[in-house]
Design an enzyme around this catalytic site. Structure first.
Site, PDB file in Angstrom:
ATOM      1  N   ARG A  51      76.475  37.416  23.773  1.00  0.00           N
ATOM      2  CA  ARG A  51      76.466  38.870  23.789  1.00  0.00           C
ATOM      3  C   ARG A  51      76.936  39.418  25.125  1.00  0.00           C
ATOM      4  NH1 ARG A  51      72.703  40.527  19.427  1.00  0.00           N
ATOM      5  NH2 ARG A  51      72.307  42.750  19.504  1.00  0.00           N
ATOM      6  N   LYS A  88      78.701  43.383  10.167  1.00  0.00           N
ATOM      7  CA  LYS A  88      78.712  41.977  10.595  1.00  0.00           C
ATOM      8  C   LYS A  88      77.690  41.139   9.831  1.00  0.00           C
ATOM      9  CE  LYS A  88      77.102  41.291  14.741  1.00  0.00           C
ATOM     10  NZ  LYS A  88      75.798  40.621  14.670  1.00  0.00           N
ATOM     11  N   ARG A 103      73.726  55.924   7.194  1.00  0.00           N
ATOM     12  CA  ARG A 103      73.060  55.047   6.230  1.00  0.00           C
ATOM     13  C   ARG A 103      71.841  55.736   5.617  1.00  0.00           C
ATOM     14  NH1 ARG A 103      73.187  49.330   8.910  1.00  0.00           N
ATOM     15  NH2 ARG A 103      71.776  50.243  10.414  1.00  0.00           N
ATOM     16  N   ARG A 147      66.424  55.608   8.009  1.00  0.00           N
ATOM     17  CA  ARG A 147      65.559  54.801   8.888  1.00  0.00           C
ATOM     18  C   ARG A 147      65.496  55.461  10.254  1.00  0.00           C
ATOM     19  NH1 ARG A 147      67.782  48.779   8.936  1.00  0.00           N
ATOM     20  NH2 ARG A 147      67.691  49.138  11.167  1.00  0.00           N
ATOM     21  N   ARG A 175      73.058  50.121  22.743  1.00  0.00           N
ATOM     22  CA  ARG A 175      73.547  48.865  22.172  1.00  0.00           C
ATOM     23  C   ARG A 175      75.079  48.835  22.186  1.00  0.00           C
ATOM     24  NH1 ARG A 175      69.374  46.789  18.439  1.00  0.00           N
ATOM     25  NH2 ARG A 175      71.003  46.001  17.111  1.00  0.00           N
TER      26      ARG A 175
HETATM   27  P1  AMP Z   1      69.955  42.170  16.969  1.00  0.00           P
HETATM   28  O1  AMP Z   1      69.036  41.986  15.807  1.00  0.00           O
HETATM   29  O2  AMP Z   1      71.075  41.185  16.989  1.00  0.00           O
HETATM   30  O3  AMP Z   1      70.439  43.575  17.092  1.00  0.00           O
HETATM   31  O4  AMP Z   1      69.088  41.873  18.292  1.00  0.00           O
HETATM   32  C1  AMP Z   1      67.937  42.595  18.602  1.00  0.00           C
HETATM   33  C2  AMP Z   1      67.631  42.505  20.077  1.00  0.00           C
HETATM   34  O5  AMP Z   1      67.413  41.135  20.466  1.00  0.00           O
HETATM   35  C3  AMP Z   1      68.743  42.979  21.000  1.00  0.00           C
HETATM   36  O6  AMP Z   1      68.735  44.391  21.169  1.00  0.00           O
HETATM   37  C4  AMP Z   1      68.396  42.246  22.298  1.00  0.00           C
HETATM   38  O7  AMP Z   1      67.318  42.861  22.965  1.00  0.00           O
HETATM   39  C5  AMP Z   1      67.932  40.900  21.778  1.00  0.00           C
HETATM   40  N1  AMP Z   1      69.055  39.969  21.685  1.00  0.00           N
HETATM   41  C6  AMP Z   1      69.698  39.539  20.550  1.00  0.00           C
HETATM   42  N2  AMP Z   1      70.680  38.680  20.852  1.00  0.00           N
HETATM   43  C7  AMP Z   1      70.686  38.553  22.202  1.00  0.00           C
HETATM   44  C8  AMP Z   1      71.472  37.809  23.127  1.00  0.00           C
HETATM   45  N3  AMP Z   1      72.478  37.015  22.739  1.00  0.00           N
HETATM   46  N4  AMP Z   1      71.172  37.925  24.444  1.00  0.00           N
HETATM   47  C9  AMP Z   1      70.166  38.708  24.879  1.00  0.00           C
HETATM   48  N5  AMP Z   1      69.391  39.445  24.062  1.00  0.00           N
HETATM   49  C10 AMP Z   1      69.642  39.379  22.741  1.00  0.00           C
END
Ligand code: AMP
Length: 223
Positions: free
Chosen positions: A88, A13, A127, A166, A178
């Protein structure tokens, strides 16, 4: 041009989002990046969000929803945006849709990169990073970019350099957590995707082929 992009962790993505961002020249707004910036600057928002992020949980909607809706009001978003990582869950999708309607703003594209859970997980866990160059793609589970083997060890397929993984890519529990949120069709991200499918056209792209094939398909569908 207002665009939403959905896809599970490991679906490519981020890579496809960057290509779309380039095509339309709109700011790429990534919720996770905003949180990480706030954490590193030690802001109040960052302090509130950190505990949730460290546990792999979503930051509560009361914090996240106003943060994003305010971000979209900033001057750089006046000609559009590409939003990545929001909504999300179903509640965020409903709030987003309502806020757009109230502001008389339209959604030009909603993109969904479709990839099943096991393939997404393999992509993350497979990865490998090249010691010589971060941009040498290697993945032990993707044939097109499978590393070479030398003396029974995987080495970079581009330069022959040593490879490493990583730590967070190897944490199966964190990946599962996740993905549990993403693939949840009751209240999670997929519930949000389905909410949009009932209201607007969602452009689906198959995330299984390589980066180039996926981006060609996506760019063709975006017209
Ligand atoms: P990401 O880099 O998109 O994987 O986001 C890292 C972390 O930020 C996630 O695991 C959540 O803890 C938080 N996060 C990102 N986007 C959201 C969202 N729309 N709502 C709530 N928490 C978020």
């Amino acid at each position: 041009m207002n665009i939403l992009i959905f896809g599970p962790n490991g679906s490519g993505k981020g890579t496809q989002g960057a290509i779309v961002q380039k095509k339309f020249g709109v700011p790429h707004i990534e919720t996770g990046v905003i949180f990480r910036e706030n954490i590193s600057k030690g802001t109040e928002l960052g302090q509130k969000a950190k505990g949730f992020i460290d546990k792999g949980e979503l930051v509560p909607d009361e914090i996240t929803i106003p943060m994003i809706l305010n971000r979209l009001q900033e001057p750089d978003c006046k000609d559009g945006w590409l939003l990545d990582g929001f909504p999300r869950n179903l509640a965020q999708a409903e709030a987003m849709y309502k806020a757009l309607q109230d502001a008389n703003m339209r959604l030009d594209y909603v993109i969904e990169i479709e990839l099943d859970r096991q393939t997404s997980k393999n992509r993350i866990m497979g990865r490998r990073l090249c010691v010589n160059d971060n941009n040498h793609p290697n993945n032990i589970f993707i044939d097109a970019i499978k590393p070479d083997e030398k003396d029974g060890e995987f080495v970079c397929r581009v330069c022959g350099g040593a490879l490493s993984a990583r730590a967070d890519d190897q944490d199966e529990g964190a990946i599962d957590k996740r993905h549990n949120i993403y693939y949840d069709t009751e209240t999670g991200t997929m519930a949000g995707v389905n909410y949009f499918k009932e209201r607007v056209k969602v452009i689906g792209v198959d995330g299984v082929p390589g980066v180039k094939e996926v981006s060609e398909d996506l760019l063709k569908k975006l017209g």
